[in-house]
Design a protein around this motif. Structure first.
Motif, PDB file in Angstrom:
ATOM      1  N   THR A  41       0.830  -1.208   0.000  1.00  0.00           N
ATOM      2  CA  THR A  41       0.000   0.000   0.000  1.00  0.00           C
ATOM      3  C   THR A  41       0.866   1.260   0.000  1.00  0.00           C
ATOM      4  O   THR A  41       0.344   2.363   0.162  1.00  0.00           O
ATOM      5  CB  THR A  41      -0.935   0.028   1.231  1.00  0.00           C
ATOM      6  OG1 THR A  41      -0.141  -0.097   2.422  1.00  0.00           O
ATOM      7  CG2 THR A  41      -1.958  -1.099   1.158  1.00  0.00           C
ATOM      8  N   ILE A  64      -1.698  -1.003  -4.317  1.00  0.00           N
ATOM      9  CA  ILE A  64      -2.891  -0.209  -4.028  1.00  0.00           C
ATOM     10  C   ILE A  64      -3.214   0.781  -5.145  1.00  0.00           C
ATOM     11  O   ILE A  64      -4.372   1.111  -5.377  1.00  0.00           O
ATOM     12  CB  ILE A  64      -2.741   0.539  -2.688  1.00  0.00           C
ATOM     13  CG1 ILE A  64      -4.084   1.148  -2.246  1.00  0.00           C
ATOM     14  CG2 ILE A  64      -1.648   1.596  -2.756  1.00  0.00           C
ATOM     15  CD1 ILE A  64      -4.099   1.657  -0.826  1.00  0.00           C
ATOM     16  N   GLY A  88      -7.131   2.295   1.396  1.00  0.00           N
ATOM     17  CA  GLY A  88      -6.812   0.995   1.973  1.00  0.00           C
ATOM     18  C   GLY A  88      -8.000   0.082   2.180  1.00  0.00           C
ATOM     19  O   GLY A  88      -7.967  -1.103   1.824  1.00  0.00           O
ATOM     20  N   ASN A  89      -9.075   0.612   2.741  1.00  0.00           N
ATOM     21  CA  ASN A  89     -10.248  -0.223   3.038  1.00  0.00           C
ATOM     22  C   ASN A  89     -10.943  -0.705   1.758  1.00  0.00           C
ATOM     23  O   ASN A  89     -11.390  -1.844   1.673  1.00  0.00           O
ATOM     24  CB  ASN A  89     -11.234   0.542   3.927  1.00  0.00           C
ATOM     25  CG  ASN A  89     -10.657   0.814   5.309  1.00  0.00           C
ATOM     26  OD1 ASN A  89      -9.793   0.091   5.785  1.00  0.00           O
ATOM     27  ND2 ASN A  89     -11.121   1.867   5.955  1.00  0.00           N
ATOM     28  N   ALA A  92      -8.865  -3.392   0.065  1.00  0.00           N
ATOM     29  CA  ALA A  92      -9.070  -4.703   0.695  1.00  0.00           C
ATOM     30  C   ALA A  92     -10.241  -5.434   0.045  1.00  0.00           C
ATOM     31  O   ALA A  92     -10.164  -6.637  -0.231  1.00  0.00           O
ATOM     32  CB  ALA A  92      -9.312  -4.535   2.195  1.00  0.00           C
ATOM     33  N   TYR A 106       1.062  -8.989   3.801  1.00  0.00           N
ATOM     34  CA  TYR A 106       0.910  -7.539   3.695  1.00  0.00           C
ATOM     35  C   TYR A 106       2.183  -6.868   4.204  1.00  0.00           C
ATOM     36  O   TYR A 106       2.556  -7.028   5.358  1.00  0.00           O
ATOM     37  CB  TYR A 106      -0.315  -7.098   4.510  1.00  0.00           C
ATOM     38  CG  TYR A 106      -0.503  -5.602   4.630  1.00  0.00           C
ATOM     39  CD1 TYR A 106      -0.188  -4.732   3.590  1.00  0.00           C
ATOM     40  CD2 TYR A 106      -1.037  -5.055   5.806  1.00  0.00           C
ATOM     41  CE1 TYR A 106      -0.378  -3.367   3.715  1.00  0.00           C
ATOM     42  CE2 TYR A 106      -1.236  -3.693   5.938  1.00  0.00           C
ATOM     43  CZ  TYR A 106      -0.903  -2.857   4.886  1.00  0.00           C
ATOM     44  OH  TYR A 106      -1.095  -1.494   5.023  1.00  0.00           O
ATOM     45  N   ARG A 108       3.915  -3.698   5.472  1.00  0.00           N
ATOM     46  CA  ARG A 108       3.278  -2.536   6.099  1.00  0.00           C
ATOM     47  C   ARG A 108       4.254  -1.695   6.929  1.00  0.00           C
ATOM     48  O   ARG A 108       5.373  -2.105   7.233  1.00  0.00           O
ATOM     49  CB  ARG A 108       2.144  -2.999   6.999  1.00  0.00           C
ATOM     50  CG  ARG A 108       2.547  -4.082   7.982  1.00  0.00           C
ATOM     51  CD  ARG A 108       1.555  -4.228   9.101  1.00  0.00           C
ATOM     52  NE  ARG A 108       1.684  -3.153  10.089  1.00  0.00           N
ATOM     53  CZ  ARG A 108       0.933  -3.049  11.178  1.00  0.00           C
ATOM     54  NH1 ARG A 108       0.001  -3.943  11.419  1.00  0.00           N
ATOM     55  NH2 ARG A 108       1.120  -2.065  12.029  1.00  0.00           N
ATOM     56  N   SER A 114      -5.593   1.939   7.942  1.00  0.00           N
ATOM     57  CA  SER A 114      -6.722   1.243   7.327  1.00  0.00           C
ATOM     58  C   SER A 114      -6.999  -0.077   8.058  1.00  0.00           C
ATOM     59  O   SER A 114      -6.199  -0.547   8.857  1.00  0.00           O
ATOM     60  CB  SER A 114      -6.436   0.947   5.849  1.00  0.00           C
ATOM     61  OG  SER A 114      -5.518  -0.121   5.725  1.00  0.00           O
ATOM     62  N   LEU A 116      -7.322  -2.929   6.447  1.00  0.00           N
ATOM     63  CA  LEU A 116      -7.108  -3.840   5.331  1.00  0.00           C
ATOM     64  C   LEU A 116      -7.023  -5.298   5.781  1.00  0.00           C
ATOM     65  O   LEU A 116      -7.756  -6.156   5.273  1.00  0.00           O
ATOM     66  CB  LEU A 116      -5.842  -3.433   4.574  1.00  0.00           C
ATOM     67  CG  LEU A 116      -5.500  -4.232   3.318  1.00  0.00           C
ATOM     68  CD1 LEU A 116      -4.953  -3.313   2.232  1.00  0.00           C
ATOM     69  CD2 LEU A 116      -4.462  -5.314   3.608  1.00  0.00           C
ATOM     70  N   THR A 119     -10.290  -6.623   7.334  1.00  0.00           N
ATOM     71  CA  THR A 119     -11.298  -6.855   6.285  1.00  0.00           C
ATOM     72  C   THR A 119     -11.035  -8.160   5.542  1.00  0.00           C
ATOM     73  O   THR A 119     -11.958  -8.950   5.288  1.00  0.00           O
ATOM     74  CB  THR A 119     -11.307  -5.677   5.282  1.00  0.00           C
ATOM     75  OG1 THR A 119     -11.592  -4.469   5.986  1.00  0.00           O
ATOM     76  CG2 THR A 119     -12.347  -5.886   4.186  1.00  0.00           C
TER      77      THR A 119
END
Length: 211
Positions: A41, A64, A88-89, A92, A106, A108, A114, A116, A119
């Motif tokens: 992301t 992303i 981000g959301n 996802a 992921y 990060r 988020s 993410l 979710t």
């Protein structure tokens, strides 16, 4: 024309940079070969992972947005999918059908805003997380900001570090890269959100606002 300040190290014409925070990489020893997909992301996720592990280049990467995908390609990675939303959301949700029956990782920052991973896990996606970098406020900033300036905030970290160093003046104008970042601004700060989650769009909005 009022000045525009970008709280980032990225250079743009007619925009003044304030490197309000620094990126520090967090090295780890991980076997990436057990993963079928890598989720990015941020460009910093790509750069930081690439600093200590080359195996990631052989694993399909899910980016992303277009800018992150370009960095993946530039560093020799394998872009499988580019998100459309930039958030981000929403990213996802785009990933759910794509990561079904895959083992994903992921990449990060230490702090993320988020949901993410939550979710994806709620959708029964098999995903792990790897923290590869963190943001640290740059306490050596000496620059003064002129009144009536537009200030571009690109992340919650840029907000956190800015308010550690500066006091908000009522003449300032805040431009924010996205809704999630905007939530981190103090209640007394009025702001505008760019139409797209890109620095270029923030600058366009700031230029309209600076006359």
């Amino acid at each position: 024309m009022a000045k525009i300040y970008l709280l980032s190290n990225q250079k743009y014409e007619d925009v003044q940079n304030i490197e309000i925070f620094k990126i520090e990489y967090i090295k780890s020893y991980i076997d990436l070969k057990k993963y079928d997909a890598l989720v990015f992301t941020s460009k910093n996720g790509v750069y930081s992972l690439n600093s200590f592990n080359n195996d990631w280049k052989n694993i399909p990467s899910y980016a992303i947005a277009e800018k992150t995908a370009k960095i993946i390609n530039k560093e020799g990675g394998n872009v499988k999918f580019i998100g459309q939303s930039g958030h981000g959301n929403d990213f996802a949700k785009e990933l759910i059908p794509l990561l079904k029956d895959k083992k994903a990782l992921y990449i990060r920052a230490l702090k993320v805003v988020s949901n993410l991973v939550e979710t994806l896990k709620n959708a029964n996606i098999n995903i792990d997380e790897l923290t590869t970098y963190k943001t640290v406020c740059n306490d050596n900033i000496k620059e003064k900001i002129e009144k009536n300036s537009s200030i571009i905030f690109t992340s919650p970290s840029s907000i956190e570090c800015f308010f550690k160093i500066y006091t908000w003046d009522k003449s300032f104008k805040a431009i924010v890269i996205g809704k999630t970042t905007a939530k981190y601004l103090p209640d007394y700060v009025d702001f505008k959100i760019s139409n797209k989650t890109s620095i270029e769009e923030c600058i366009k909005l700031a230029m309209l606002d600076s006359f």
